[in-house]
Design a protein around this motif. Structure first.
Motif, PDB file in Angstrom:
ATOM      1  N   VAL A   5       2.930 -10.272  -8.229  1.00 43.17           N
ATOM      2  CA  VAL A   5       1.466 -10.176  -8.170  1.00 43.17           C
ATOM      3  C   VAL A   5       1.020  -8.720  -8.219  1.00 43.17           C
ATOM      4  N   ALA A   6       1.678  -7.867  -7.427  1.00 49.01           N
ATOM      5  CA  ALA A   6       1.320  -6.445  -7.420  1.00 49.01           C
ATOM      6  C   ALA A   6       1.617  -5.788  -8.756  1.00 49.01           C
ATOM      7  N   GLY A   7       2.730  -6.193  -9.387  1.00 51.00           N
ATOM      8  CA  GLY A   7       3.090  -5.607 -10.671  1.00 51.00           C
ATOM      9  C   GLY A   7       2.108  -5.956 -11.773  1.00 51.00           C
ATOM     10  N   ILE A   8       1.568  -7.173 -11.744  1.00 47.91           N
ATOM     11  CA  ILE A   8       0.628  -7.602 -12.782  1.00 47.91           C
ATOM     12  C   ILE A   8      -0.771  -7.041 -12.545  1.00 47.91           C
ATOM     13  N   TYR A   9      -1.237  -7.128 -11.306  1.00 43.53           N
ATOM     14  CA  TYR A   9      -2.654  -6.864 -11.048  1.00 43.53           C
ATOM     15  C   TYR A   9      -2.933  -5.502 -10.419  1.00 43.53           C
ATOM     16  N   GLY A  10      -1.888  -4.764 -10.021  1.00 42.89           N
ATOM     17  CA  GLY A  10      -2.103  -3.404  -9.536  1.00 42.89           C
ATOM     18  C   GLY A  10      -2.117  -3.274  -8.027  1.00 42.89           C
ATOM     19  N   ARG A  11      -1.713  -2.118  -7.577  1.00 43.10           N
ATOM     20  CA  ARG A  11      -1.586  -1.839  -6.146  1.00 43.10           C
ATOM     21  C   ARG A  11      -2.913  -1.958  -5.406  1.00 43.10           C
ATOM     22  N   LYS A  12      -3.971  -1.431  -5.984  1.00 41.40           N
ATOM     23  CA  LYS A  12      -5.268  -1.447  -5.308  1.00 41.40           C
ATOM     24  C   LYS A  12      -5.889  -2.841  -5.263  1.00 41.40           C
ATOM     25  N   ASN A  13      -5.487  -3.701  -6.193  1.00 38.29           N
ATOM     26  CA  ASN A  13      -6.046  -5.053  -6.250  1.00 38.29           C
ATOM     27  C   ASN A  13      -5.227  -6.076  -5.463  1.00 38.29           C
ATOM     28  N   ASN A  62       0.801  -1.214   0.000  1.00 43.51           N
ATOM     29  CA  ASN A  62       0.000   0.000   0.000  1.00 43.51           C
ATOM     30  C   ASN A  62       0.840   1.274   0.000  1.00 43.51           C
ATOM     31  N   TRP A  63       2.075   1.181   0.461  1.00 43.83           N
ATOM     32  CA  TRP A  63       2.909   2.370   0.635  1.00 43.83           C
ATOM     33  C   TRP A  63       3.949   2.563  -0.459  1.00 43.83           C
ATOM     34  N   PHE A  64       4.108   1.593  -1.368  1.00 47.11           N
ATOM     35  CA  PHE A  64       5.192   1.683  -2.353  1.00 47.11           C
ATOM     36  C   PHE A  64       4.730   1.244  -3.735  1.00 47.11           C
ATOM     37  N   ILE A  65       5.320   1.886  -4.749  1.00 47.66           N
ATOM     38  CA  ILE A  65       5.160   1.449  -6.137  1.00 47.66           C
ATOM     39  C   ILE A  65       6.535   1.347  -6.793  1.00 47.66           C
ATOM     40  N   ARG A  66       7.205   2.499  -6.990  1.00 49.22           N
ATOM     41  CA  ARG A  66       8.519   2.481  -7.638  1.00 49.22           C
ATOM     42  C   ARG A  66       9.551   1.710  -6.813  1.00 49.22           C
ATOM     43  N   LYS A  67       9.462   1.820  -5.505  1.00 50.55           N
ATOM     44  CA  LYS A  67      10.433   1.175  -4.617  1.00 50.55           C
ATOM     45  C   LYS A  67       9.837  -0.063  -3.953  1.00 50.55           C
ATOM     46  N   ASN A  97       3.377   5.354 -11.476  1.00 45.82           N
ATOM     47  CA  ASN A  97       2.871   3.991 -11.609  1.00 45.82           C
ATOM     48  C   ASN A  97       3.977   3.017 -11.944  1.00 45.82           C
ATOM     49  N   PRO A  98       3.827   1.749 -11.567  1.00 45.36           N
ATOM     50  CA  PRO A  98       4.872   0.755 -11.790  1.00 45.36           C
ATOM     51  C   PRO A  98       4.997   0.404 -13.262  1.00 45.36           C
ATOM     52  N   PRO A  99       6.237   0.093 -13.712  1.00 47.17           N
ATOM     53  CA  PRO A  99       6.399  -0.334 -15.101  1.00 47.17           C
ATOM     54  C   PRO A  99       5.848  -1.729 -15.289  1.00 47.17           C
ATOM     55  N   TRP A 124      17.139  -9.926  -4.341  1.00 48.06           N
ATOM     56  CA  TRP A 124      16.180 -10.320  -5.379  1.00 48.06           C
ATOM     57  C   TRP A 124      15.065  -9.281  -5.501  1.00 48.06           C
ATOM     58  N   GLY A 125      14.590  -8.773  -4.359  1.00 47.86           N
ATOM     59  CA  GLY A 125      13.550  -7.740  -4.398  1.00 47.86           C
ATOM     60  C   GLY A 125      14.031  -6.487  -5.102  1.00 47.86           C
ATOM     61  N   SER A 126      15.265  -6.054  -4.805  1.00 55.89           N
ATOM     62  CA  SER A 126      15.810  -4.853  -5.442  1.00 55.89           C
ATOM     63  C   SER A 126      15.999  -5.060  -6.939  1.00 55.89           C
ATOM     64  N   LEU A 127      16.390  -6.268  -7.332  1.00 61.00           N
ATOM     65  CA  LEU A 127      16.549  -6.546  -8.763  1.00 61.00           C
ATOM     66  C   LEU A 127      15.226  -6.394  -9.513  1.00 61.00           C
ATOM     67  N   CYS A 128      14.121  -6.683  -8.822  1.00 58.07           N
ATOM     68  CA  CYS A 128      12.810  -6.552  -9.458  1.00 58.07           C
ATOM     69  C   CYS A 128      12.455  -5.101  -9.768  1.00 58.07           C
ATOM     70  N   ASP A 129      13.101  -4.144  -9.098  1.00 57.98           N
ATOM     71  CA  ASP A 129      12.886  -2.736  -9.410  1.00 57.98           C
ATOM     72  C   ASP A 129      13.617  -2.324 -10.675  1.00 57.98           C
ATOM     73  N   ARG A 130      14.560  -3.157 -11.128  1.00 58.53           N
ATOM     74  CA  ARG A 130      15.417  -2.777 -12.252  1.00 58.53           C
ATOM     75  C   ARG A 130      15.217  -3.648 -13.488  1.00 58.53           C
ATOM     76  N   PHE A 131      14.820  -4.896 -13.286  1.00 58.57           N
ATOM     77  CA  PHE A 131      14.734  -5.831 -14.409  1.00 58.57           C
ATOM     78  C   PHE A 131      13.356  -6.481 -14.483  1.00 58.57           C
ATOM     79  N   ASP A 132      13.096  -7.144 -15.599  1.00 59.51           N
ATOM     80  CA  ASP A 132      11.871  -7.906 -15.801  1.00 59.51           C
ATOM     81  C   ASP A 132      11.755  -8.951 -14.689  1.00 59.51           C
ATOM     82  N   THR A 133      10.706  -8.855 -13.901  1.00 58.77           N
ATOM     83  CA  THR A 133      10.562  -9.735 -12.746  1.00 58.77           C
ATOM     84  C   THR A 133      10.489 -11.194 -13.154  1.00 58.77           C
TER      85      THR A 133
END
Length: 439
Positions: free
Chosen positions: A373-381, A151-156, A231-233, A315-324
């Motif tokens: 999951v958050a990247g595919i379906y969105g923060r609110k979902n 709920n508190w993060f998107i880019r990070k 918004n997240p890429p 691994w989490g930080s890598l997801c901010d930079r590369f295709d998850t």
């Protein structure tokens, strides 16, 4: 009679005093990082007591009650079922009552259940207590702590989720060793009492600190202004990117069951979790069985979990930079490499190399899963979708059963490890088969 000059001077000086801290403002810490810290602690306690502590409890309980390892592993399997039923319920309730009420409930319930573990005398009672422990821990960590961070993060989000979920693995490095030392010093019953009380006391802390949404405090995700959300890429899994939070597609169960990513991700991560819980739930006994002393074996298990804590963050930080998706495939391949090393149990160098390789790779599973999951379906979902995707993870209970049966029938965990390698290979192939999004 008031002297206006005097009072004007006083007011001026008071204004100056109270304004002084703002003359040279330092960088304020975004409140979302406090949320990540609470979630870290929640994951630490939930995973540590429900899962990793089993390494310290397994042998003392066998000696105390005369139960075998298959009997005890059934408690983990039963607890897992109740835990994931709870995940569906909590995912629904979260959208109505928020995070902190559930964390308070989870801390108190889980703490009481942990205290009861050595106090029950029959297997049926033991299974009931473990079911209660998993129900409580599910409201403390799991979807609840993950939603708090989401709920508190998107880019990070990757970095924040990596920090929070590192609590899972760090608990494996610290809690079983602490529990074993407590058991030796004050006995099994008093040791579980101490740890259970710590869990209960965490509940009020979560209640005071947690806030459900940054918008509730006039903030935006990642510390951005509430009016200018970023918004997240897209992560390249065949799902169109969302354009704004308000424009996110609403994902119900009917939409999800027709969605390819839902099935492939769910099954892939379930297979990886089967191998992870099967190994980590009784890694200390595994090391003891190949010739290491109890203390050395527990330190080796703790080192594996510590590598997992580092892995969760990386691994989490890598997801901010590369295709998850690609990050997840590499992680699954590393898991296979680690498990392969474990089969050379007569080779000390191989066993020493297993610790960082498998530990680092398995650490990324439960940090990448909520991120993808958050990247595919969105923060609110997030909470609404994760309650359904978590159903797949109930399959991890087979990890306990496979490991227990492997030892009881062959005197070794080698057969289980070979099964786990096949499962991780299947998971990697499923992740590779996810279609790239075409722009």
């Amino acid at each position: 009679m008031r002297n206006p000059t005097f009072y004007s001077a006083v007011n001026l000086n008071m204004d100056f005093i109270f304004a002084m801290p703002t003359l040279s403002p330092g960088p304020r810490i975004f409140y979302g990082w406090y949320i990540a810290g609470v979630s870290f602690s929640a994951y630490f306690l939930a995973t540590g007591t429900g899962f990793y502590a089993f390494n310290a409890l397994l042998e003392p309980l066998c000696m105390l009650r005369g139960w075998n390892r298959t009997d005890l592993n059934m408690a983990l399997a039963i607890g897992t079922i109740f835990g994931f039923i709870g995940q569906y319920v909590y995912g629904t309730v979260l959208m109505r009552i928020g995070v902190k009420r559930l964390m308070l409930f989870g801390a108190v319930t889980g703490g009481i259940a942990f205290i009861l573990i050595p106090r029950v005398e029959h297997l049926s009672q033991f299974y009931l207590v473990y079911a209660l422990l998993y129900v409580g821990n599910g409201a403390l960590g799991g979807i609840v702590a993950g939603t708090a961070v989401n709920n508190w993060f998107i880019r990070k989000r990757g970095k924040a989720m990596g920090i929070a979920t590192a609590g899972m693995s760090l608990s494996g490095a610290l809690l079983p060793l602490s529990a074993m030392m407590l058991i030796r010093q004050i006995g099994l019953t008093n040791a579980t009492l101490c740890i259970g009380m710590i869990m209960i006391l965490f509940g009020p802390v979560a209640w005071l600190v947690v806030r459900d949404w940054p918008e509730d405090m006039g903030l935006g995700p990642d510390g951005d202004s509430a009016a200018g959300k970023i918004n997240p890429p897209p992560i390249g899994c065949g799902i169109p990117p969302v354009t704004t939070d308000t424009a996110e597609m609403q994902w119900g169960i009917r939409q999800l069951v027709r969605n390819e990513a839902f099935w492939k991700l769910g099954i892939a991560f379930a297979l990886m979790m089967i191998s992870t819980v099967g190994v980590m739930s009784q890694l200390k006994p595994r090391f003891s069985g190949v010739g290491f002393t109890d203390m050395t074996a527990m330190l080796m298990m703790g080192g594996t979990a510590l590598a997992g804590a580092a892995g969760k963050y990386v691994w989490g930080s890598l997801c901010d930079r590369f295709d998850t998706r690609r990050v997840a495939v590499v992680m699954a391949a590393a898991n296979i490499a680690g498990l392969s090393l474990a089969l050379f149990r007569r080779s000390t160098p191989a066993m020493m190399l297993f610790i960082p390789v498998f530990g680092f790779s398995m650490g990324g599973i439960m940090s990448i899963y909520p991120i993808i999951v958050a990247g595919i379906y969105g923060r609110k979902n997030f909470a609404g979708v994760l309650r359904y995707t978590s159903i797949f993870l109930v399959l991890q209970l087979f990890g306990y059963i496979i490991a227990g049966m492997s030892f009881d029938r062959t005197g070794s965990y080698d057969a289980a490890y070979m099964v786990f390698i096949v499962f991780d290979l299947c998971a990697a192939l499923l992740l590779l088969s996810l279609r790239h999004r075409k722009d």
